[in-house]
Design a protein around this motif. Structure first.
Motif, PDB file in Angstrom:
ATOM      1  N   GLN A 169       0.860  -1.192   0.000  1.00 18.88           N
ATOM      2  CA  GLN A 169       0.000   0.000   0.000  1.00 18.88           C
ATOM      3  C   GLN A 169       0.891   1.234   0.000  1.00 18.88           C
ATOM      4  OE1 GLN A 169      -2.278   1.389   3.666  1.00 18.88           O
ATOM      5  NE2 GLN A 169      -3.944   0.438   2.502  1.00 18.88           N
ATOM      6  N   ALA A 177      -5.044  14.425  -9.691  1.00 17.66           N
ATOM      7  CA  ALA A 177      -5.726  15.196  -8.647  1.00 17.66           C
ATOM      8  C   ALA A 177      -5.368  14.666  -7.254  1.00 17.66           C
ATOM      9  CB  ALA A 177      -7.230  15.153  -8.873  1.00 17.66           C
ATOM     10  N   CYS A 181      -1.018  10.435  -3.084  1.00 21.72           N
ATOM     11  CA  CYS A 181      -0.530   9.192  -3.700  1.00 21.72           C
ATOM     12  C   CYS A 181       0.993   9.192  -3.707  1.00 21.72           C
ATOM     13  CB  CYS A 181      -1.089   9.017  -5.119  1.00 21.72           C
ATOM     14  SG  CYS A 181      -0.555  10.224  -6.321  1.00 21.72           S
ATOM     15  N   GLY A 209       5.643   5.175  -5.574  1.00 21.31           N
ATOM     16  CA  GLY A 209       5.603   3.702  -5.677  1.00 21.31           C
ATOM     17  C   GLY A 209       4.244   3.244  -6.168  1.00 21.31           C
ATOM     18  N   ASN A 255       2.187   5.051  -7.894  1.00 19.21           N
ATOM     19  CA  ASN A 255       2.030   5.507  -9.280  1.00 19.21           C
ATOM     20  C   ASN A 255       2.626   4.486 -10.253  1.00 19.21           C
ATOM     21  OD1 ASN A 255       2.880   8.910  -8.317  1.00 19.21           O
ATOM     22  ND2 ASN A 255       0.890   7.923  -8.341  1.00 19.21           N
ATOM     23  N   GLY A 284      -1.816   7.550 -15.036  1.00 17.06           N
ATOM     24  CA  GLY A 284      -1.879   8.350 -16.267  1.00 17.06           C
ATOM     25  C   GLY A 284      -1.924   9.840 -15.956  1.00 17.06           C
ATOM     26  N   GLY A 339       1.041  -4.326  -7.384  1.00 19.95           N
ATOM     27  CA  GLY A 339       1.559  -4.964  -6.168  1.00 19.95           C
ATOM     28  C   GLY A 339       1.428  -6.470  -6.147  1.00 19.95           C
TER      29      GLY A 339
END
Ligand code: FAD
Length: 481
Positions: free
Chosen positions: A78, A147, A152, A155, A157, A163, A214
């Motif tokens: 996560q 946004a 975030c 990792g 991403n 995108g 992941g």
């Protein structure tokens, strides 16, 4: 609040205390403290886990993964937990005692810019916003922008191949990544942390980890491409009749401006009306058109000719029936207002109640045909259904959402119609050569759809890769496949 290490199972407390000399200890949360990490952003899924751990170093991450393997415990990587498909949630079926959430947001041991190589090597836990700032401090530019960028992680991403709004010019996260380091499902460290642009030495394993959500390993450090910082940015708004006209305007802009076109976002009038209702403001153009496009051009030069060139294009476009109206932002504030109209659509729609969402992609050339076929089909199936359609038209990516007919209860509507609408949309997406997930991924939300909409051989190869790298099926089990 910290969970006393002695409240963790002994094997885990040993793993989180096994730090290299001088390392800060791994934080571990359980019970109430862990709750914020157990539910996904959209609050669709709430899983269970024996704990959430926050390793600070790759060495600590590795020792936790190895301990999980020894004890047969499933691992859920996560980052910022902003994913939209439930990829980072814990155990949904059992009591969570066999699942550990490994949150990488505190992995922050590396942040190195190589200006001459135009790369940034950074630990997986940095937020996207921090990554953009690190690039900026070096006088360079990292173009990925979402946004969710304040929360975030880089990792996450990579794991989702995120995108965003600049894909048209710079590509997805995959195109922005030169190398990575990851802890594999058996605890081995895969060190492909290279800043090389040319490296043909066999299978390019970074691409297995990027977009794997992941399921094939935990990304610990990444090397990213950096770019020249745009010195001039022009933001403009077009009123367009329909998708056909928008596609015409997009291609004409690409012909005239090529790589200077950094964003082309398309929004239907209905979607913008929701933004005006919930956030106020006004549309930048007077013409009452059914569609709108937000255009961004940029140049690495301090270049007043960009505005002149765009004005000349706009004149031709209005005369040539490529747009009905055009407004150019005169200052940063106006540009921000234009972007806010686009970026507030999701939130405005959420305030209207639950809705049916799709994140699909199509060849740009097929978008008008898809809409011509699919919208009347849906209107016939659910009279009064309210489309909220917008997206990164330049990338062929539509956020193709529907609210219930006015006056109906959105929960009841979803319960009876969501799967029927999904089927009608996704079948047409497939018939027009599209993808059922453009940028949000598969996670849990779309896992059961995948076998219907992806090539059977591709699924079989994905399963073989998963089995080869994670024979015990401990790395984010049940996600994607
Ligand atoms: C308001 C909002 C706007 C958004 N806009 C966009 C958009 O424009 N484009 C877009 O693509 N997405 C968008 N997203 C989705 C989301 O922000 C991205 O998917 C983001 O890349 C997820 O990063 P994260 O750190 O939050 O990952 P998480 O949500 O924590 O995890 C996402 C997936 O990646 C895995 N993962 C996380 N960290 C690692 C790691 N270090 N190693 C291996 N696997 C890992 C998880 O297991 C999970 O499967 C948006 C989300 C929100 C809430």
């Amino acid at each position: 609040m910290k969970t006393p290490i002695d409240q963790l199972p002994p094997w885990l407390s040993q793993a989180v205390s096994a730090q290299e000399a001088g390392d800060s200890p791994t934080l571990a949360l359980t019970g109430e403290d862990a709750k914020p990490y157990l539910t996904d952003w959209r609050k669709r899924y709430s899983g269970k886990a024996l704990a959430v751990v926050f390793p600070r170093t790759t060495a600590a991450l590795q020792s936790i993964v190895k301990a999980c393997v020894t004890n047969g415990v499933a691992m859920v990587p996560q980052g910022g937990n902003t994913g939209l498909v439930g990829g980072a949630v814990g155990d949904l079926q059992g009591d969570g005692s066999n699942t550990l959430i490994i949150n990488t947001s505190r992995l922050r041991e590396t942040a190195v810019v190589d200006s001459a190589n135009r790369t940034l090597s950074v630990s997986a836990g940095y937020t996207l916003l921090e990554v953009q700032q690190l690039a900026e401090q070096a006088g360079l530019y990292f173009p990925l922008s979402l946004a969710s960028e304040g929360t975030c992680t880089i990792g996450g991403n990579l794991a989702t191949n995120a995108g965003g709004t600049a894909v048209l010019r710079y590509g997805n996260t995959r195109e922005l990544t030169l190398g990575l380091q990851a802890v594999m499902p058996d605890g081995a460290l895969l060190d492909s942390l290279t800043g090389l642009r040319k490296n043909n030495t066999g299978y390019d394993l970074r691409h297995l980890l990027i977009g794997a959500e992941g399921t094939l390993g935990i990304i610990s450090t990444v090397t990213l491409r950096l770019f020249a910082k745009p010195k001039t940015t022009l933001t403009a708004w077009l009123g367009v009749n329909d998708a056909q006209q928008a596609v015409g305007a997009l291609n004409s802009l690409l012909d005239r401006f090529d790589a200077q076109l950094t964003a082309f976002e398309w929004m239907q009038q209905d979607a913008l009306m929701l933004v005006l209702r919930h956030f106020g403001g006004q549309l930048p153009v007077a013409a009452q058109t059914a569609g709108h496009a937000l255009v961004e051009l940029s140049s690495p030069h301090a270049d007043s000719r960009l505005a002149e060139a765009f004005e000349s294009w706009a004149q031709d476009a209005l005369q040539g029936n490529l747009a009905q109206d055009c407004a150019i932002a005169q200052n940063l504030e106006q540009a921000k207002q234009m972007w806010a109209l686009r970026e507030n659509i999701s939130e405005a729609q959420a305030r209207e109640g639950l809705n049916v969402k799709h994140d699909v992609s199509l060849p740009v050339s097929s978008i008008p045909g898809f809409l011509d076929v699919n919208l009347p089909r849906l209107q016939q199936m659910c009279p009064g259904i309210r489309p909220v359609i917008f997206g990164h038209l330049g990338d062929g990516n539509l956020h193709y959402n529907f609210s219930c007919p006015a006056g109906e209860d959105s929960r009841t509507f979803l319960a009876s119609m969501e799967s029927v609408i999904n089927e009608a949309v996704l079948n047409d997406v497939q018939n027009f050569g599209g993808s059922v997930s453009a940028e949000h991924g598969i996670g849990l939300l779309k896992r059961d759809l995948l076998p219907r909409y992806k090539d059977a051989t591709a699924i079989a190869v994905m399963k073989s890769v998963k089995r080869a790298l994670d024979p015990l099926n401990l790395m984010n089990p049940g996600k994607v496949l």
